[in-house]
Design a protein around this motif. Structure first.
Motif, PDB file in Angstrom:
ATOM      1  N   PRO A 159       0.808  -1.226   0.000  1.00 41.81           N
ATOM      2  CA  PRO A 159       0.000   0.000   0.000  1.00 41.81           C
ATOM      3  C   PRO A 159       0.843   1.280   0.000  1.00 41.81           C
ATOM      4  CG  PRO A 159      -0.853  -1.563   1.588  1.00 41.81           C
ATOM      5  CD  PRO A 159       0.451  -2.111   1.112  1.00 41.81           C
ATOM      6  N   LEU A 160       1.998   1.266   0.653  1.00 37.21           N
ATOM      7  CA  LEU A 160       2.854   2.450   0.613  1.00 37.21           C
ATOM      8  C   LEU A 160       3.296   2.720  -0.818  1.00 37.21           C
ATOM      9  CD1 LEU A 160       5.223   2.381   3.732  1.00 37.21           C
ATOM     10  CD2 LEU A 160       3.345   3.945   3.222  1.00 37.21           C
ATOM     11  N   TYR A 161       3.664   1.654  -1.510  1.00 44.97           N
ATOM     12  CA  TYR A 161       4.058   1.803  -2.915  1.00 44.97           C
ATOM     13  C   TYR A 161       2.893   2.394  -3.716  1.00 44.97           C
ATOM     14  CZ  TYR A 161       5.793   0.668  -7.549  1.00 44.97           C
ATOM     15  OH  TYR A 161       6.214   0.752  -8.844  1.00 44.97           O
ATOM     16  N   GLY A 162       1.696   1.858  -3.461  1.00 44.97           N
ATOM     17  CA  GLY A 162       0.518   2.371  -4.152  1.00 44.97           C
ATOM     18  C   GLY A 162       0.272   3.841  -3.843  1.00 44.97           C
ATOM     19  N   LEU A 163       0.425   4.191  -2.560  1.00 46.00           N
ATOM     20  CA  LEU A 163       0.225   5.580  -2.139  1.00 46.00           C
ATOM     21  C   LEU A 163       1.206   6.521  -2.835  1.00 46.00           C
ATOM     22  CD1 LEU A 163      -1.127   7.570  -0.056  1.00 46.00           C
ATOM     23  CD2 LEU A 163       0.779   7.028   1.469  1.00 46.00           C
ATOM     24  N   PHE A 164       2.486   6.134  -2.832  1.00 40.87           N
ATOM     25  CA  PHE A 164       3.504   6.994  -3.445  1.00 40.87           C
ATOM     26  C   PHE A 164       3.331   7.048  -4.961  1.00 40.87           C
ATOM     27  CE2 PHE A 164       6.156   5.878   0.452  1.00 40.87           C
ATOM     28  CZ  PHE A 164       5.838   7.063   1.079  1.00 40.87           C
ATOM     29  N   ARG A 165       2.814   5.974  -5.519  1.00 42.80           N
ATOM     30  CA  ARG A 165       2.575   5.949  -6.950  1.00 42.80           C
ATOM     31  C   ARG A 165       1.442   6.926  -7.304  1.00 42.80           C
ATOM     32  NH1 ARG A 165      -0.258   3.393 -10.653  1.00 42.80           N
ATOM     33  NH2 ARG A 165       0.773   3.160 -12.673  1.00 42.80           N
TER      34      ARG A 165
ATOM     35  N   TYR B 173      -3.556   3.602   7.373  1.00 45.15           N
ATOM     36  CA  TYR B 173      -4.074   3.402   6.015  1.00 45.15           C
ATOM     37  C   TYR B 173      -3.419   2.196   5.334  1.00 45.15           C
ATOM     38  CZ  TYR B 173      -3.960   3.643   0.993  1.00 45.15           C
ATOM     39  OH  TYR B 173      -3.965   3.278  -0.316  1.00 45.15           O
ATOM     40  N   PRO B 174      -2.069   2.080   5.342  1.00 43.45           N
ATOM     41  CA  PRO B 174      -1.473   0.919   4.669  1.00 43.45           C
ATOM     42  C   PRO B 174      -1.913  -0.416   5.266  1.00 43.45           C
ATOM     43  CG  PRO B 174       0.194   2.576   5.081  1.00 43.45           C
ATOM     44  CD  PRO B 174      -1.041   3.027   5.813  1.00 43.45           C
TER      45      PRO B 174
ATOM     46  N   ALA C 101      -5.423  -1.016   3.969  1.00 43.45           N
ATOM     47  CA  ALA C 101      -5.388  -1.288   2.531  1.00 43.45           C
ATOM     48  C   ALA C 101      -4.778  -2.653   2.255  1.00 43.45           C
ATOM     49  CB  ALA C 101      -4.592  -0.193   1.822  1.00 43.45           C
TER      50      ALA C 101
ATOM     51  N   TYR D  34      -6.396  -5.523   0.125  1.00 45.32           N
ATOM     52  CA  TYR D  34      -5.747  -6.048  -1.084  1.00 45.32           C
ATOM     53  C   TYR D  34      -5.516  -7.547  -0.993  1.00 45.32           C
ATOM     54  CZ  TYR D  34      -4.530  -1.208  -2.330  1.00 45.32           C
ATOM     55  OH  TYR D  34      -4.563   0.110  -2.642  1.00 45.32           O
TER      56      TYR D  34
ATOM     57  N   TYR E  13      -4.740  -7.701  -7.556  1.00 39.09           N
ATOM     58  CA  TYR E  13      -4.301  -6.307  -7.590  1.00 39.09           C
ATOM     59  C   TYR E  13      -2.904  -6.246  -8.186  1.00 39.09           C
ATOM     60  CZ  TYR E  13      -3.137  -1.624  -5.804  1.00 39.09           C
ATOM     61  OH  TYR E  13      -2.759  -0.317  -5.684  1.00 39.09           O
TER      62      TYR E  13
ATOM     63  N   VAL F 238      -1.534  -2.963  -8.919  1.00 39.15           N
ATOM     64  CA  VAL F 238      -1.148  -1.556  -8.743  1.00 39.15           C
ATOM     65  C   VAL F 238      -1.551  -0.683  -9.928  1.00 39.15           C
ATOM     66  CG1 VAL F 238       0.939  -0.133  -9.084  1.00 39.15           C
ATOM     67  CG2 VAL F 238       0.594  -1.259  -6.949  1.00 39.15           C
TER      68      VAL F 238
ATOM     69  N   PHE G 227       6.876  -7.044  -6.725  1.00 36.49           N
ATOM     70  CA  PHE G 227       7.505  -6.119  -7.659  1.00 36.49           C
ATOM     71  C   PHE G 227       8.036  -6.758  -8.925  1.00 36.49           C
ATOM     72  CE2 PHE G 227       7.755  -4.075  -3.482  1.00 36.49           C
ATOM     73  CZ  PHE G 227       7.028  -2.929  -3.782  1.00 36.49           C
TER      74      PHE G 227
END
Lengths: 370, 295
Positions: free
Chosen positions: A217-223, B29-30, B33, B37, B42, B44, B256
């Motif tokens: 989610p952090l990656y998603g947020l920063f994206r 939030y993370p 989320a 997820y 998902y 991204v 990733f």
């Protein structure tokens, strides 16, 4: 009995220290060698420079194998380079190996070598001109290749950029972490307020969250913010205080007498001024510890830059060093690799030696007070 | 609530506000989320699609996932006791009244400061099967078929365990601080009663520092289950026969490299459960062994 115990202690300490230092020593040793000596087996600790007569003059050469029996220096028909052949295997202008057909050769010179007076194959540095000479005429002395360091910097493309990025991240993170963690720690230790202790419990709980849980989610947020491929994901968060440092500073803030703040309050001093002008100056040692840990953490970080940085120009030293491993053509140039590693380690070691006390006190604090 | 109370609460909240912002954006939030997820498909790039328990069911039948679990547990079974015992042994040595104690401490501590990338490079070089220092040293003492540390699946985990001992300086310092707190009176009383050095260690020192041993064990479990950087740098995709494909490495690959972010989140939550289960196990099984002064 006591003497023998003491001796055993020293022996173990020295032996252990040698083992712990060996990887550093080997890194520096390799960093100062030319590649062929770095790859030589059995290895030597100190780089050498060899000189011998070649093409009628003394010049720097690369030593090859020893020759310990009577041989000839001979050129096979059509071959580019001469080779050493055992004298008794060459008869009547041909090399006659134990098995297989004879090969016609031109004998260039006799090599009257023996176990007691060996000869040695040599070549010039590019490996073009070769010869075989009496081993005694090859001289050698220790010669450390300091020029490997600038060359390693050159091999790690954009080294100055990597360094600048890393330093920028270090400074931003140190400033952000120290300021925000001190503010938050002050709020959790020097002011009595309603939800303070339950919120502090929550802060401690956040330390238990493993990074992989929040990673995606952090990656998603920063994206979503358009920050992927910039340095921002790697420092903005530091201005929001980190739980560990808040905890560490709070322990320290609590040791400062309450009366000090009370007296200042009675004199009409605002809370922020008490924080800034009274508490912070008294806590300098703890702030130094937080700054040091933060600097080290950023300097050493690998996963963060790996996830968030996409462009070579934004890379940190840690990523740059890894690039050297993966982008080399052919084999890894271990001498340059070790030189670059030395350069990456050096600032950390220097910082530790300068600030040793703060380090040790800081780590001890994390273990005993937890 | 009096006016003073309210004012102090406002002031307190003002001081901790940076953390509250961070808590909301970078933790709460993370976490929410990530949980969501983990029930989604998902990548991204497009919106998450709810798939229920599919990710968790996939995990159960994913051979590679189980391999990564086994790798991680096996590595920790080797590295954790090795690290705890060698750090304790070093701390006991460094706690002796010897000359140049500060220098010795610095030497043993320094490796723990080395950036993970640099230490990976150093050990790739030292453990190199053909050209490495370690195998050259083994050859001089007569070992002519030394292990292929990096290429033999049986030796990759021990290699990493050796590396982790080199970097155990942090643990040593924590032990040292604890050893300094062992009551002298107890040690002296034991000495007067004629207890040997070994008896004093087992019956006085170890019980006195048992809370710190326990602390290091818990920290070791939490860190050990997330081992990532050295394995990832030294072997990239998991090494020979996937022998160093650790949990965190496979999780990273899913997130990733394969862009299966939902599956990665589900894996992260299973990791959480695994950590909880193992720390709980450690706390239960050590309850009788940990001795708190003043209890």
């Amino acid at each position: 009995m006591r003497i023998s115990a003491k001796l055993t202690t020293y022996l173990l300490l020295v032996a252990g220290a040698a083992v712990f230092i060996a990887p550093f020593a080997w890194m520096v040793s390799t960093a100062l060698k030319p590649l062929d000596q770095a790859l030589a087996m059995p290895p030597e600790w100190l780089a050498r420079r060899y000189e011998a007569p070649l093409d009628g003059r003394i010049q720097e050469v690369r030593p090859g194998p020893l020759v310990t029996g009577p041989s000839v220096w001979a050129l096979e028909r059509g071959a580019a380079q001469p080779v050493v052949l055992a004298e008794d295997s060459v008869r009547a202008g041909a090399w006659r190996p134990a098995a297989g057909p004879a090969v016609p050769v031109d004998v260039l010179k006799r090599v009257p070598a023996s176990a007691s007076s060996p000869w040695r194959e040599i070549s010039d540095l590019p490996g073009v001109r070769r010869d075989v000479v009496p081993s005694a005429s090859v001289s050698s002395r220790v010669a450390l290749r300091w020029e490997n360091f600038p060359r390693a910097v050159g091999a790690m493309r954009r080294f100055p950029r990597y360094l600048a990025n890393t330093l920028a991240l270090c400074v931003l993170n140190v400033v952000g972490t120290v300021l925000s963690s001190a503010l938050v720690a002050y709020g959790f230790s020097r002011i009595e307020w309603r939800w303070r202790d339950s919120l502090f419990g929550l802060l401690l709980a956040t330390m238990m969250v493993p990074f992989p849980v929040v990673m995606v989610p952090l990656y998603g947020l920063f994206r979503w913010l358009g920050w992927i491929g910039t340095l921002r994901p790697l420092w903005v968060g530091s201005f929001c205080a980190s739980a560990f440092n808040v905890f560490l500073l709070r322990q320290f803030f609590r040791t400062i007498p309450k009366d000090l703040s009370e007296a200042a309050r009675i004199d009409g001093c605002g809370e922020f001024r008490i924080f800034w002008q009274i508490v912070l100056p008294l806590c300098r040692p703890a702030l130094v510890v937080v700054a040091l840990f933060t600097f080290m953490g950023v300097w050493n970080d690998f996963l963060g830059p790996l996830i968030y940085l996409t462009d070579d120009r934004d890379f940190t030293l840690a990523l740059g060093l890894r690039m050297m491993q993966t982008t080399g053509s052919g084999g890894i140039e271990w001498n340059y690799m070790m030189a670059a590693s030395t350069l990456v380690i050096l600032p950390v070691v220097a910082l530790f030696l300068v600030a040793q006390r703060s380090f040790v006190e800081g780590i001890a604090l994390t273990g005993t007070k937890a | 609530m009096t006016t003073g109370d309210r004012q102090r609460t406002r002031m307190g909240l003002a001081f901790v506000s940076p953390w509250i912002v961070g808590l909301a954006a970078f933790t709460i939030y993370p976490i929410a989320a990530s949980l969501y997820y983990s029930f989604c498909d998902y990548d991204v790039l497009s919106k998450p699609v709810w798939v229920g328990l599919l990710n968790y069911r996939d995990m159960a039948s994913d051979q590679v996932f189980w391999k990564s679990v086994a790798n991680t547990l096996l590595f920790n079974v080797m590295a954790l006791p090795l690290g705890l015992v060698s750090a304790l042994a070093l701390a006991l040595l460094l706690n002796q009244p010897v000359r140049a104690r500060g220098t010795f401490r610095a030497i043993y501590y320094l490796p723990s400061l080395v950036p993970a990338v640099a230490s990976a490079m150093i050990w790739l070089w030292i453990l190199n099967g053909r050209l490495g220092l370690l195998n050259a040293a083994l050859a001089t003492v007569g070992v002519h078929h030394p292990p292929q540390w990096l290429a033999d699946p049986a030796w990759t985990k021990p290699s990493l365990a050796i590396m982790s001992v080199w970097g155990c300086g942090n643990t040593v310092v924590i032990y040292l601080a604890a050893l300094q707190g062992v009551p002298r009176s107890l040690l002296e009383a034991a000495m007067i009663d004629g207890a040997s050095a070994w008896d004093r260690l087992v019956h006085v020192t170890l019980p006195a520092i048992s809370p710190v041993i326990y602390f290091n064990l818990i920290i070791g479990i939490i860190g050990g289950l997330q081992v990532f950087v050295s394995a990832f740098i030294m072997w990239g995709g998991g090494g020979p026969d996937r022998s160093v494909l650790f949990y965190a490495v496979y999780l990273y690959q899913n997130a990733f490299e394969y862009r299966q972010m939902g599956y990665a989140c589900a894996m992260a939550w299973m990791l959480c459960l695994l950590i909880l289960a193992l720390t709980w196990l450690a706390s239960v099984s050590s309850r009788r062994l940990v001795f708190y002064q003043g209890d």
